[in-house]
Design an enzyme around this catalytic site. Structure first.
Site, short mmCIF file in Angstrom:
data_model
loop_
_atom_site.label_atom_id
_atom_site.label_comp_id
_atom_site.label_asym_id
_atom_site.label_seq_id
_atom_site.Cartn_x
_atom_site.Cartn_y
_atom_site.Cartn_z
N SER A 130 -12.79 1.81 11.13
CA SER A 130 -13.61 0.88 10.36
C SER A 130 -12.96 -0.49 10.22
O SER A 130 -13.63 -1.46 9.86
CB SER A 130 -13.92 1.46 8.98
OG SER A 130 -12.73 1.79 8.29
N GLY B 201 -8.94 -2.93 11.22
CA GLY B 201 -7.60 -2.96 11.78
C GLY B 201 -7.53 -2.63 13.26
O GLY B 201 -8.38 -3.03 14.05
N TYR C 291 7.38 10.51 6.67
CA TYR C 291 6.49 9.70 7.52
C TYR C 291 6.93 9.80 8.97
O TYR C 291 6.09 9.97 9.88
CB TYR C 291 6.49 8.25 7.06
CG TYR C 291 5.64 7.34 7.91
CD1 TYR C 291 4.27 7.56 8.06
CD2 TYR C 291 6.21 6.27 8.60
CE1 TYR C 291 3.49 6.73 8.86
CE2 TYR C 291 5.44 5.43 9.39
CZ TYR C 291 4.08 5.66 9.52
OH TYR C 291 3.31 4.85 10.32
#
Length: 284
Positions: free
Chosen positions: A18, A20, A167
């Site tokens: 949606s 970037g 991460y």
């Protein structure tokens, strides 16, 4: 004579598109003639983030492609299957699968919540697995099938292992899946590659960082990732697979782009995570 569009009549499914990097890839593919099926959770505008899956679909069509928007969660098997079903029903199949959706949390381990840990593993790993798994039966039928995962090269330097292990685990897990698929499906002709930015990319995530204005000034535009992605998925799948590629290197070494200044970032753009150039000089 009109320039031949390299992705004409090919169909891409992409997660997290949606805004970037995902949106930029979808639009760049559309300019090359692709049909694009976009999966994203954002059906209504977010107060701090631009764009929805519907505005993204409109941008794809404005760029010359055909689009279909699917509101859903990449962690949800039924939502992912709807993306694939939509691609098959509206465009006849799937040729390209782009795993772009990703979550990030970089707090130290003793401060990272179990919820955030789980979110990263679910979106980054489970989501990548689910979308690719659902696409594979249709990729097998494509004349030039590509899986492209937005994930870094495997850099086992102690700095990257230690700075945000949870991460790092989720992103390296995406890379391992992608490289594993390259081997697993080599005989079928399905290519699987990773792509990662050399520098920070000017997205909402960077804008929302502390000192975001200066961070944006030293970040390249999402179009560098988009152009590199299109260059990858336009190549013959059987000849170009099993690689963890950096956007700048892909463009300069494989796509003949000599000057990257048009992508912004100034003379010294900020190196992105997981690259040796981003390790602090004083790290020992």
């Amino acid at each position: 004579m009109a320039e031949q569009r390299t992705l004409a009549d090919r169909t891409m499914v992409i997660s997290g598109a949606s805004r970037g990097i995902g949106l930029a890839i979808a639009v760049a593919a559309a300019r090359q003639g692709a049909n694009v099926v976009l999966l994203a959770k954002t059906a209504e505008p977010h107060p701090r983030l631009p764009g929805t899956v519907h505005t993204a679909a409109a941008e794809v069509e404005a760029a010359g492609g055909r689009a279909a928007a699917v509101v859903g969660d990449v962690r949800n098997e039924e939502d992912v299957q709807r993306v694939i079903d939509t691609a098959v029903e509206q465009f006849g199949g799937v040729d390209i699968c782009v795993n772009n959706a990703s979550a990030i949390a970089t707090e130290p381990t003793d401060q990272l919540s179990a919820k955030k840990f789980g979110l990263m593993q679910d979106i980054n790993l489970r989501g990548t697995f689910l979308l690719t798994k659902a696409a594979i039966p249709h990729l097998r039928k494509s004349a030039n099938a590509h899986v492209l995962t937005i994930a870094p090269p495997l850099n086992l330097h102690p700095y990257w292992l230690g700075v945000h292990p949870s991460y790092t685990l989720s992103k390296y897990g995406m890379t391992l899946l992608a490289l594993g698929w390259a081997s697993e499906y080599a005989e079928t002709g399905i290519a699987s590659n990773c792509l990662w930015p050399e520098t920070f990319i000017a997205t909402s995530a960077v804008a929302n960082l502390q000192d975001g204005e200066n961070q944006l000034a030293a970040a390249r535009s999402p179009e560098i990732m988009a152009d590199a992605a299109v260059a990858i998925v336009s190549r013959p799948a059987r000849e170009f697979t099993g690689r963890a590629l950096i956007d700048a290197e892909m463009l300069t070494e494989h796509a003949g782009v000599a000057d990257l200044s048009g992508y912004g970032g100034g003379d010294h753009p900020t190196p992105d995570l997981f690259l040796d150039t981003a390790i602090p000089e004083n790290y020992s």
